[in-house]
Scaffold this motif. Structure first.
Motif, short mmCIF file in Angstrom:
data_model
loop_
_atom_site.label_atom_id
_atom_site.label_comp_id
_atom_site.label_asym_id
_atom_site.label_seq_id
_atom_site.Cartn_x
_atom_site.Cartn_y
_atom_site.Cartn_z
N SER A 124 0.77 -1.08 -0.21
CA SER A 124 0.01 -0.15 -0.06
C SER A 124 1.02 1.45 -0.14
N LEU A 171 -12.17 -9.91 1.74
CA LEU A 171 -10.98 -9.48 0.65
C LEU A 171 -11.72 -9.38 -0.69
N ARG A 172 -11.41 -8.34 -1.28
CA ARG A 172 -12.05 -7.83 -2.59
C ARG A 172 -10.87 -7.27 -3.45
N GLY A 173 -11.15 -7.63 -4.57
CA GLY A 173 -10.09 -7.11 -5.55
C GLY A 173 -10.23 -7.12 -7.10
N HIS A 177 -5.63 -4.31 -7.94
CA HIS A 177 -6.18 -3.55 -6.58
C HIS A 177 -6.91 -4.50 -5.86
N TYR A 178 -6.50 -4.34 -4.36
CA TYR A 178 -7.10 -5.23 -3.23
C TYR A 178 -7.34 -4.36 -2.00
N ILE A 179 -8.73 -4.87 -1.68
CA ILE A 179 -9.10 -4.12 -0.36
C ILE A 179 -9.31 -5.03 0.76
N THR A 181 -10.99 -5.95 4.55
CA THR A 181 -11.59 -5.12 5.39
C THR A 181 -11.80 -6.29 6.72
N THR A 186 -11.14 -0.64 7.08
CA THR A 186 -10.45 -1.27 5.78
C THR A 186 -9.08 -1.40 6.50
N PHE A 188 -6.37 -2.77 4.97
CA PHE A 188 -5.26 -2.69 4.00
C PHE A 188 -6.18 -2.28 2.53
N GLU A 189 -5.48 -1.37 1.88
CA GLU A 189 -5.91 -1.00 0.59
C GLU A 189 -4.79 -0.45 -0.23
N ASN A 190 -4.60 -1.18 -1.40
CA ASN A 190 -3.53 -0.46 -2.50
C ASN A 190 -3.95 0.37 -3.56
#
Length: 190
Positions: A124, A171-173, A177-179, A181, A186, A188-190
Motif C-alpha cells: 500500500s 477480501l475484494r479485488g 487492486h485489493y481491499i 476489511t 479497511t 489494507f488497500e493498495n
C-alpha cells in the motif's frame, strides 16, 4: 499446643487428598481426549489432470490408510513424515501435504494431484504489505498482513473481480487492486 498440631495435621491431610483428587481428574481427562482422537477416520477423494480419481481413507488411530486407484484397493502403513503425510507398503508410497498428493508404485509416480496455487504480494501507499496465497482449486486464500497471523478466507461468487471472506474479514479485488476489511474497517488497500 495440641490444638495447633491437630489443626496443622488436618490442613496437611486436606491438601494431600485434594492433590490426589486433582491428579486422578487429570488422568481421566487425558484418557477421554485420547479416545476421541483415536476414533478419527478421514476420507478424501482427489482427481488429477488426466481425470483419474484417487480415493483415500485414513485411520489415524491405527496409523493405516486404504487407497483405491484404478480398481485396486491398496493398504498402506503410516511412516514418520517431517511434514504432511507419508504412507507405504512394499510396492506403494503415498506422500503429500494438504491436497498435493503423490502415489508411487515401485518408485514410479502413477498419480499426482497438485492444487493450482498463485502467490501475490502487494504494497500500500502507507507501506503495509499484504501477502496472499490463492488456492484456485480449493477456492481459498491464505492472507498475511505485514507478516502477521494467517487469515484464512473462502471464495464467494463475485460479479466482477475476486471476493473472499470469513467471519471477521473480507477480501475484494480487481486487477492489481485489493481491499481487506475487518468488520467495517479497511485494514489494507493498495
Amino acid at each position: 499446643m495440641i490444638k495447633r498440631f491437630f489443626v496443622i495435621g488436618m490442613l496437611t491431610t486436606t491438601v494431600v487428598i485434594s492433590c490426589k483428587d486433582k491428579q486422578k481428574q487429570g488422568n481421566i481427562d487425558s484418557t477421554a481426549t485420547e479416545q476421541t482422537i483415536s476414533n478419527d477416520v478421514v476420507t478424501q477423494s482427489l482427481t488429477n489432470k488426466d481425470g483419474e480419481t484417487l480415493e483415500m481413507s485414513f485411520d489415524n488411530s491405527k496409523g493405516k490408510a486404504t487407497v483405491n486407484f484404478n480398481g485396486e484397493s491398496i493398504a498402506l502403513n503410516q511412516e514418520m513424515a517431517a511434514s504432511g503425510i507419508w504412507y507405504k507398503n512394499e510396492h506403494y508410497d503415498l506422500r503429500g501435504k494438504g491436497n498435493d498428493i503423490w502415489l508411487k508404485k515401485d518408485g514410479e509416480v502413477i498419480f499426482e494431484h497438485q492444487d493450482n496455487k498463485v502467490n501475490v504480494e502487494v504494497k500500500s501507499d502507507k507501506g503495509d504489505v499484504l501477502t496472499m496465497t490463492f488456492n484456485n482449486t480449493a477456492g481459498t486464500v491464505k492472507a498475511y498482513l505485514n507478516g502477521g497471523e494467517q487469515i484464512d478466507l473462502e471464495q464467494k461468487k463475485a460479479a466482477s473481480g475476486i471476493w473472499y471472506e470469513n467471519d471477521a474479514y473480507e477480501l475484494r479485488g480487481k486487477g492489481d487492486h485489493y481491499i481487506l476489511t475487518k468488520g467495517r474497517d479497511t485494514v489494507f488497500e493498495n
